[in-house]
Design an enzyme around this catalytic site. Structure first.
Site: not given
Length: 583
Positions: A57, A283, A293
């Site tokens: 994104e 992850r 983020k």
RNA sequence: UGGGGCGUCGACAAGCGGUAAGUCACGGGUUUUUGGUACCCGCAUUCGCAGGUUCGAAUCCUGCCGCCCCAGCCA
């Protein structure tokens, strides 16, 4: 498009692994994703095609965690002669921006991957997704809901309580169609309506309790401008985008595991051109840093670092400036493997990967970080001895540069101790050491300033030792780096260390601010380097002998600048620690 | 009181019923004009725990225990 129906990864890589029979070294360690793809291929799925995608994104910069995903997605595509698309998942215009799109492209390319012409945006599919939504409504499988956000939440129930049907659940298809058209036409305010999938308000999986798939957001989109007042939600857009692109394996992280039934539901209930499948992996988490983020953005916003590309950041652009190489990052990612258990990888693994790569590629030069003047009393004042020293000591054929030995040189302040501890074979009063490639010197005296600080070392050299040789075979264990005081250039050196001083700064019950390492950056403005170092261009990697690997950065106020990527392993530091502990 | 995952050395991670790979870290040593590099050696009689099946289990079955994720009109 490569036609590789029968091509197996093993046969593809076979010619390279000449040694042991069936070894498949170059595909990395076994992992369940590769196994799945291989078995799908063996089962004849997707006409033997493999298509993956990396779907960031564009609302932030890529970090080392993304590198794992990038390597996996592009890696699987390469290995199975398939393709990997770069797709920007831009369905939420509020947070997204072209600044991030550009940075993401640059980082993926830098990491060494090529998506060729296959660059897509979820926003490219807005019209088609809109049509999919209409198809759902026509099938009686979606409805326009007028419940406000808080009511939706309330009606959804919770882990222990089933949900309640929205009063609008039974709205007629005609009415849904009309309302949805008006949503699209921009007739309503933000939040006034949502389009929801009609699935099962009793489901134990909250994602299936009539999830909203379109929301009204009268916000300009970085690519579609004001063309759309409504935007699709991730769950709806993602799987359908995968289908539109003919993705075969949609690889994502563990937290999407319970979205998979929803991912499948859309594909099962719509007329889609392909049937991708979602596969989840764990992850990456690294010790001594944060990876979300949100937290990284916070560090930037609160000016705790100097931006997304601050060399202390685990972002790809930060690591690039720090001096990490794409090869090192890829080797690291290969070694950590791919699995479903979530854990935390020790940064030392990453550090080892950079050292390994940099050790193999860096020329060795000398620079003194904290200069201490050393005068060789029996060396003539005007004399300047030219010394040819190899750039790659282990591969002398790769060339030399010329060093100048003069009466006064700088050595590292840390390499002198007034009182030598046990096993210390560097400088101390009366001790003989080697100045690398130059000569043997013995410290005869020290010069102090008014406060008693040592400001200069007085030494005598053995003229027979020119070049650094021991003329009579006497053992001189210590070899120091040095630069000529007459020829050195001044430089600014930035010493980086871990951003946080605990393994898990994101630990529950704590604010990560309390763990920020205040010494993660130390700026030295009076370093002395051999002249050759002044000729390096930003981005060039070099080893400062005995100190570490450094990467040239943009000059600062006319001064040469180097960022320390990583120090060399320091077994003396370990020894000394042990010595101290023992006594 | 729900659903979905996961538990193999300090950290990653192979293992897919035949008797615990590899890497990092750690410890020891050799070589060395970087206390770097390279090389050598050591490092899980045991696979979350307890039962069971089997000639044989980390791998199969059962039951426990622990950890992670899920209640955004974020992705």
């Amino acid at each position: 498009m490569s036609d590789s129906k029968t091509e197996r990864p093993d046969s593809a890589s076979a010619p390279r692994g000449a040694a042991a029979g069936e070894s498949r070294q170059d595909s990395g360690p076994a992992n369940f994703v590769r196994e799945r793809i291989a078995s799908d291929l063996a089962a004849g799925l997707n006409d033997g095609r493999v298509a993956t995608r990396f779907p960031p994104e564009p609302n932030g910069y890529l970090h080392i965690g993304h590198a794992k995903s990038i390597c996996l997605n592009f890696g699987m595509a390469d290995e199975f002669a398939g393709t990997c698309n770069l797709r920007f998942d831009d369905t939420n215009p509020e947070a997204e921006d072209t600044e991030y799109v550009d940075a993401i492209r640059e980082d993926v390319r830098w990491l060494g991957f090529d998506w060729q012409e296959r660059e897509f945006f979820a926003s490219d599919y807005f019209e088609r997704l809109y049509q999919f939504a209409i198809e759902l409504i026509k099938a009686g499988k979606a409805y326009v809901c007028s419940l406000p956000a808080d009511k939706v939440r309330e009606y959804r129930g919770n882990f222990y309580q089933p949900g309640k049907d929205s009063p609008d659940r039974g709205r007629s298809i005609e009415e849904n169609l009309e309302l949805f058209a008006r949503m699209r036409a921009g007739e309503f305010a933000d939040g006034q309506y949502t389009l929801r999938a009609k699935i099962d308000m009793q489901s134990a999986n909250l994602n299936l309790r009539d999830p909203p798939i379109y929301r009204i957001k009268r916000v300009d989109h970085h690519r579609t401008g004001n063309a759309w007042p409504i935007y699709p939600m991730y769950d709806f857009a993602h799987g359908l985008s995968d289908a539109l692109e003919g993705i075969t394996h949609s690889i994502c992280t563990l937290e999407f595991e319970d979205h998979r039934p929803l991912y499948d539901w859309f594909l099962d209930n719509l007329e889609v051109p392909a049937r991708p499948q979602q596969i989840e992996f764990a992850r990456l988490n690294l010790t001594y840093t944060v990876m979300s983020k949100r937290k990284l953005a916070q560090l930037v916003r609160e000016r705790l670092v100097d931006g997304w590309n601050d060399p202390r950041m685990p972002t790809l652009c930060g690591m690039r400036r720090r001096g990490y190489t794409p090869e090192a990052i890829r080797a690291f990612v290969e070694r950590i493997g791919v699995a479903k258990r979530d854990g935390v990888v020790d940064v030392s693994l990453l550090e080892h990967a950079v050292r390994e790569d940099l050790n193999a590629r860096c020329p060795r030069l000398m620079g003194v970080l904290r200069p201490l003047k050393l005068t060789i009393e029996n060396f003539p004042a005007g004399r300047s001895e030219m010394i040819e020293a190899p750039l790659f000591p282990d591969e002398p054929e790769r060339g030399n540069r010329t060093l100048r030995l003069t009466r006064t040189v700088y050595v590292e302040r840390d390499d002198f101790r007034e009182e030598a501890p046990r096993k210390w074979f560097r400088l101390a009063p009366g001790k003989e050491v080697r100045l690398r490639y130059a000569c043997l010197v013995t410290c005869t005296d020290v010069v102090r300033d008014a406060d008693g600080n040592v400001v200069e070392l007085l030494c005598r050299w053995d003229p027979e030792s020119l070049g650094g040789k021991s003329p009579d075979g006497r053992k001189v264990k210590g070899t120091l780096h040095w630069v000529s005081a007459d020829h050195a250039i001044d430089a600014e050196i930035r010493l980086y260390d871990r951003l946080f001083n605990v393994e898990n700064p994101a630990a529950e019950g704590h604010d990560f601010h309390e763990f920020i390492n205040p010494d993660a950056l130390e700026v030295i403005t009076d370093a002395k380097l051999e002249p050759r170092l002044g000729e390096m261009s930003p981005g060039e990697h070099v080893q400062f002998e005995r100190l570490g690997y450094f990467c040239a950065d943009q000059p600062h106020e006319g001064m040469t600048v180097f960022n320390r990527t990583i120090g060399l392993r320091d077994s003396w530091a370990k020894l000394e620690k042990k010595l101290k502990a023992d006594s």
